[in-house]
Structures are given as C-alpha cells and as structure tokens.
Write a protein that holds these residues in place. Structure first.
Motif, PDB file in Angstrom:
ATOM      1  N   ILE A 102       1.042  -1.097   0.370  1.00 17.05           N
ATOM      2  CA  ILE A 102      -0.014   0.403   0.062  1.00 17.05           C
ATOM      3  C   ILE A 102       0.480   1.027   0.050  1.00 17.05           C
ATOM      4  CG2 ILE A 102      -1.520   1.758   1.106  1.00 17.05           C
ATOM      5  CD1 ILE A 102      -3.220  -1.174   2.178  1.00 17.05           C
ATOM      6  N   SER A 103       1.747   1.181   0.504  1.00 17.73           N
ATOM      7  CA  SER A 103       2.915   2.236   0.954  1.00 17.73           C
ATOM      8  C   SER A 103       3.821   2.537  -0.286  1.00 17.73           C
ATOM      9  CB  SER A 103       4.080   2.245   1.733  1.00 17.73           C
ATOM     10  OG  SER A 103       3.310   1.974   3.232  1.00 17.73           O
ATOM     11  N   ARG A 104       3.458   2.003  -0.906  1.00 23.60           N
ATOM     12  CA  ARG A 104       4.049   1.691  -2.355  1.00 23.60           C
ATOM     13  C   ARG A 104       3.265   1.646  -3.605  1.00 23.60           C
ATOM     14  NH1 ARG A 104       7.655  -1.796  -0.603  1.00 23.60           N
ATOM     15  NH2 ARG A 104       6.586  -3.187  -1.189  1.00 23.60           N
ATOM     16  N   LEU A 105       1.999   1.910  -3.286  1.00 23.35           N
ATOM     17  CA  LEU A 105       1.162   1.958  -4.495  1.00 23.35           C
ATOM     18  C   LEU A 105       0.548   3.435  -4.259  1.00 23.35           C
ATOM     19  CD1 LEU A 105      -1.259  -1.034  -4.198  1.00 23.35           C
ATOM     20  CD2 LEU A 105       0.228  -0.384  -6.411  1.00 23.35           C
ATOM     21  N   CYS A 106      -0.076   4.461  -3.013  1.00 20.56           N
ATOM     22  CA  CYS A 106       0.000   4.782  -2.308  1.00 20.56           C
ATOM     23  C   CYS A 106       0.272   5.623  -1.279  1.00 20.56           C
ATOM     24  CB  CYS A 106      -1.645   4.783  -1.783  1.00 20.56           C
ATOM     25  SG  CYS A 106      -2.560   4.180  -3.489  1.00 20.56           S
ATOM     26  N   PRO A 107       1.588   6.440  -1.664  1.00 19.63           N
ATOM     27  CA  PRO A 107       1.822   7.077  -0.348  1.00 19.63           C
ATOM     28  C   PRO A 107       1.839   7.430   0.509  1.00 19.63           C
ATOM     29  CG  PRO A 107       3.497   7.363  -2.881  1.00 19.63           C
ATOM     30  CD  PRO A 107       2.484   6.634  -2.715  1.00 19.63           C
TER      31      PRO A 107
END
Length: 154
Positions: A102-107
């Motif tokens: 999730i952090s990579r997709l939507c920081p």
C-alpha cells in the motif's frame, strides 16, 4: 497515527465542505491494485454508510482472510482478521507485507499500526478534535485510538 479534526466523521453541517472524503472509488482502486500485486482474491468490498464510518474490503490470500478498513474521510487504512458488524469490536492486526505494498502504491495513505490503534486516548488527543467530536466521544466513550477513528457511531 495522526489525529485531526473530522477523524471521527462527526462534524457540524457548516463544516461539511471542509472535511475531506476518502471515496469508495479511491478505496476500490487501491484494493484492486493491491489484490493484483498480492495475487489475492477480493471477497467483498463495502462502502461506508451512516455507520460504520469506514469502507471495508475482504482479501482472500493463501488460505487466510484479511479485512482492509478505509476511513471515509481521510486516507487512513487499518487491518483486521475478522469483521463482525454485530459486536462492533475491531481487533486490529499488522500486516507488513500488505502495508508495504500500500505504501508503494499510494504513499499518501496512512496505515494504522496496532500499537497506535490500541493506544488509550489522552486529553492531548481529545484537544485536536472539534467540539462536536468531543461531545460524541463523551457520549460513545471510546477508549482507544482505533475505536475513535474506526467507529459505528450514529
């Protein structure tokens, strides 16, 4: 976890335009991208209502289920392994693998960690909330940050 005015999803009518919305479309986009990357299946996706104040998605992966909760007003995500609307008790879990994706997709999305969500509410936390929210807290009596942020208050 960053608390801010509106985090309980309670506000005065005149505040409606100033409180952001984390839409079901944004949440679905995140969940579908996550499922594709994780090789998991989506069991269900539900939009928030008057209650609860969060969207939910069930991810089925490697013989387990993980429910992803998305706050209705802010891009805040949390995880639980079971979701029971009848008892309204959320037992938050950490999933570092899913959180990392999730952090990579939507920081811009904040991921609630169990240590933050299970922390007891302090007076400093309450001071951040609006007067309307403070009244709701006095009525509903949440004990933890998780109960404050992800709730079934009506």
């Amino acid at each position: 976890m960053k608390l801010r005015p509106g985090i309980t999803s309670f506000f005065e009518g005149h505040e409606r335009d100033s409180i952001p919305k984390y839409s079901i479309a944004e949440f679905k986009h995140l969940v579908h991208a996550l499922a594709l990357l994780q090789g998991s299946k989506i069991g269900s996706i539900s939009e928030c209502g008057i209650t609860p104040n969060f969207h939910t998605a069930e991810l089925q992966m490697e013989g387990t289920r993980l429910f992803v909760l998305g706050h209705s007003n802010f891009p805040v995500i949390a995880f639980v392994e079971q979701l029971n609307h009848a008892d309204q008790q959320l037992r938050f879990v950490d999933n570092l693998n899913v959180a990392g994706e999730i952090s990579r997709l939507c920081p811009e999305v904040e991921i609630g960690q169990t240590s933050d969500l299970s922390r007891l509410i302090t007076n400093d936390d309450l001071a951040v909330l609006t007067v309307v929210e403070q009244k709701q807290v006095a009525y509903w009596k949440p004990r933890t940050i998780g109960q404050l942020v992800f709730n079934w208050w009506d």
